[in-house]
Design a protein around this motif. Structure first.
Motif, mmCIF file in Angstrom:
data_model
loop_
_atom_site.group_PDB
_atom_site.id
_atom_site.type_symbol
_atom_site.label_atom_id
_atom_site.label_comp_id
_atom_site.label_asym_id
_atom_site.label_seq_id
_atom_site.Cartn_x
_atom_site.Cartn_y
_atom_site.Cartn_z
ATOM 1 N N TYR A 16 0.838 -1.203 0.000
ATOM 2 C CA TYR A 16 0.000 0.000 0.000
ATOM 3 C C TYR A 16 0.870 1.249 0.000
ATOM 4 C CZ TYR A 16 1.105 0.131 5.005
ATOM 5 O OH TYR A 16 1.763 0.167 6.209
ATOM 6 N N ARG A 18 0.077 5.160 1.437
ATOM 7 C CA ARG A 18 -0.921 5.948 2.174
ATOM 8 C C ARG A 18 -0.440 7.386 2.278
ATOM 9 N NH1 ARG A 18 -0.976 3.174 6.645
ATOM 10 N NH2 ARG A 18 -2.794 1.894 6.098
ATOM 11 N N GLY A 23 -5.248 11.019 3.438
ATOM 12 C CA GLY A 23 -5.820 9.735 3.816
ATOM 13 C C GLY A 23 -6.094 8.815 2.643
ATOM 14 N N GLN A 24 -5.688 9.223 1.454
ATOM 15 C CA GLN A 24 -5.888 8.392 0.274
ATOM 16 C C GLN A 24 -4.904 7.214 0.295
ATOM 17 O OE1 GLN A 24 -8.371 8.915 -2.315
ATOM 18 N NE2 GLN A 24 -9.067 10.041 -0.498
ATOM 19 N N VAL A 25 -5.392 6.046 -0.134
ATOM 20 C CA VAL A 25 -4.576 4.844 -0.127
ATOM 21 C C VAL A 25 -4.684 4.154 -1.480
ATOM 22 C CG1 VAL A 25 -4.101 2.637 1.015
ATOM 23 C CG2 VAL A 25 -5.079 4.526 2.337
ATOM 24 N N TRP A 27 -3.781 0.397 -3.220
ATOM 25 C CA TRP A 27 -3.514 -0.975 -2.794
ATOM 26 C C TRP A 27 -3.020 -1.809 -3.962
ATOM 27 C CZ3 TRP A 27 -3.871 -1.767 2.315
ATOM 28 C CH2 TRP A 27 -4.710 -0.932 3.070
ATOM 29 N N THR A 44 -10.265 3.533 -1.621
ATOM 30 C CA THR A 44 -9.064 4.378 -1.747
ATOM 31 C C THR A 44 -8.934 5.338 -0.579
ATOM 32 O OG1 THR A 44 -10.304 6.002 -3.070
ATOM 33 C CG2 THR A 44 -9.127 4.254 -4.271
ATOM 34 N N ASN A 46 -8.437 5.905 3.601
ATOM 35 C CA ASN A 46 -7.852 5.270 4.779
ATOM 36 C C ASN A 46 -8.911 4.813 5.784
ATOM 37 O OD1 ASN A 46 -5.388 4.558 6.195
ATOM 38 N ND2 ASN A 46 -5.957 6.136 7.680
ATOM 39 N N TRP A 49 -9.820 1.034 5.652
ATOM 40 C CA TRP A 49 -8.838 0.202 6.356
ATOM 41 C C TRP A 49 -9.014 0.319 7.868
ATOM 42 C CZ3 TRP A 49 -4.914 2.415 9.458
ATOM 43 C CH2 TRP A 49 -3.971 1.507 9.960
ATOM 44 N N LYS A 109 4.010 10.507 2.147
ATOM 45 C CA LYS A 109 3.350 9.200 2.112
ATOM 46 C C LYS A 109 4.117 8.166 2.933
ATOM 47 C CE LYS A 109 1.395 9.855 -2.516
ATOM 48 N NZ LYS A 109 1.315 9.336 -3.910
#
Length: 382
Positions: A16, A18, A23-25, A27, A44, A46, A49, A109
């Motif tokens: 990942y 992040r 807070g966008q992720v 994967w 997408t 956080n 999760w 990130k």
């Protein structure tokens, strides 16, 4: 950053990126085989999760990530994560802050790898339980050696001593003294037999070598037989009172399907304790009730009682209450009783007040028939 999906799948991990500020992720990996989710279900953001983290782990995980980011250091944390099937699996999460792009703080990130470590955690738990069990066994071994050195030695010393007296001086003893010494030898031998029987019973139950042998049992006859035996053993020093449900009495009593040997052992032990720890001359009561699907035994005495601190450990092997003084015993009896009750899928409860008495309640699930073999559904209860 470009990732080789084939390489990620080969390692069996999830990767990942992040963004700390947004807070966008993003994967990467085979989510369906590891977490049970398709990739799109991870979203997408956080918050998806975070929502699937085990609630009690959330604060610890977020604190570890924040601390690592503030110190610009890598981190390794372990936490529970909700699988798509609703269960929680153990995840090892290893991450590291990624250099900012063009020193723009908005692009700071963290890059990380998530790995399923549930098998390892289960192995650790199994090992932990095994170590606890080994420690308990070592403690039991030590306590058994202490027990054997005392409980075996005392009756053996009595047997040897009185045997030597009879061997050397029996011609000088009058008949009453002779009988008295023989009774002491017999009592010591019975104590040894009881101790050996208790140890063997614990061994059989712990090894799973004991199976129920259910059969219609005349409870009235069984209890009367037990009480008569105990009155002889205790020289009729206490009155043993029996109270039976009406349905268990008479010419056509209801017969519970139970293991008579196990019920005999349970009642004999509880009644023996009641007699042994009662004040001189005080009665001991055995009361038996029955309902549609169970039979309940109450054993009540007016003896020394059991201190509250000892009630917590009452059914542990070799445990004896602090107020028993020099009254002989092994501390195995109630442990065996509890195991026998559990074998019958029953329950045992105790209420006690020091210097006032104790009551044990044993509830045994069963079905009933009568002397004419009526099936359970045709048996009526008051």
């Amino acid at each position: 950053m470009q990732y080789s999906q084939s390489l990620i799948k080969a390692f069996g991990d999830l990767v990942y990126e992040r963004c700390i500020s947004s807070g966008q992720v993003s994967w990467h990996g085979d989510f369906s085989s590891i977490l049970g989710y398709p990739l799109e279900d991870m979203g997408t953001d956080n918050s998806v999760w975070l929502d699937r983290l085990y609630p009690e782990d959330q604060a610890r995980v977020l604190s570890a990530i924040e601390e690592a980011f503030e110190q610009w250091q890598p981190y390794t944390i372990e936490y529970r994560f909700r699988h798509n099937n609703g269960s929680y699996i153990w995840i090892q999460d290893r991450g590291i802050p990624k250099d900012a792009i063009e020193t723009d703080a908005a692009d700071l990130k963290i890059v990380g790898v998530m790995r399923d470590i549930s098998d390892r955690k289960q192995a650790e738990l199994d090992m932990h339980h095994a170590l606890i069990r080994e420690r308990e066994l070592n403690q039991l071994k030590t306590r058994f050696i202490d027990l054997a050195s005392h409980e075996f030695r005392t009756p053996l010393t009595s047997i040897l001593g009185f045997t030597e007296l009879l061997e050397q001086y029996s011609h000088k003893f009058d008949p009453e003294v002779h009988r008295s010494h023989l009774r002491r030898i017999k009592n010591a031998a019975q104590r040894l037999q009881t101790l050996v029987d208790d140890v063997l019973s614990v061994s059989r139950v712990d090894a799973g070598n004991l199976e129920l042998e259910l059969a219609p049992t005349n409870i009235a006859m069984l209890c009367q037989d037990i009480l008569q035996e105990l009155e002889v053993v205790f020289d009729n020093t206490h009155a043993c009172r029996l109270s039976l449900a009406e349905s268990l009495q008479g010419d056509r009593p209801l017969l519970p399907l139970v293991d008579a040997k196990i019920i005999r052992h349970i009642l004999t032990n509880l009644l023996s304790n009641a007699l042994k720890y009662s004040f001189p001359g005080e009665p001991v009561d055995l009361e038996i009730h029955c309902a549609k699907n169970h039979i309940t035994f109450f054993v009540t005495d007016q003896g020394i009682g059991i201190p509250n601190d000892d009630l917590l450990h009452l059914f542990e092997p070799f445990h004896r209450a602090c107020n028993v003084g020099k009254i002989p015993g092994t501390g195995l009896g109630l442990h065996i009783v509890e195991r026998y009750v559990n074998l019958h899928n029953g329950t045992i409860m105790v209420a006690s007040t020091v210097n006032s008495g104790t009551q044990f309640r044993v509830n045994i699930p069963c079905i009933f028939i009568d002397d004419f073999g009526l099936s359970p559904q045709n048996v009526s209860f008051p």
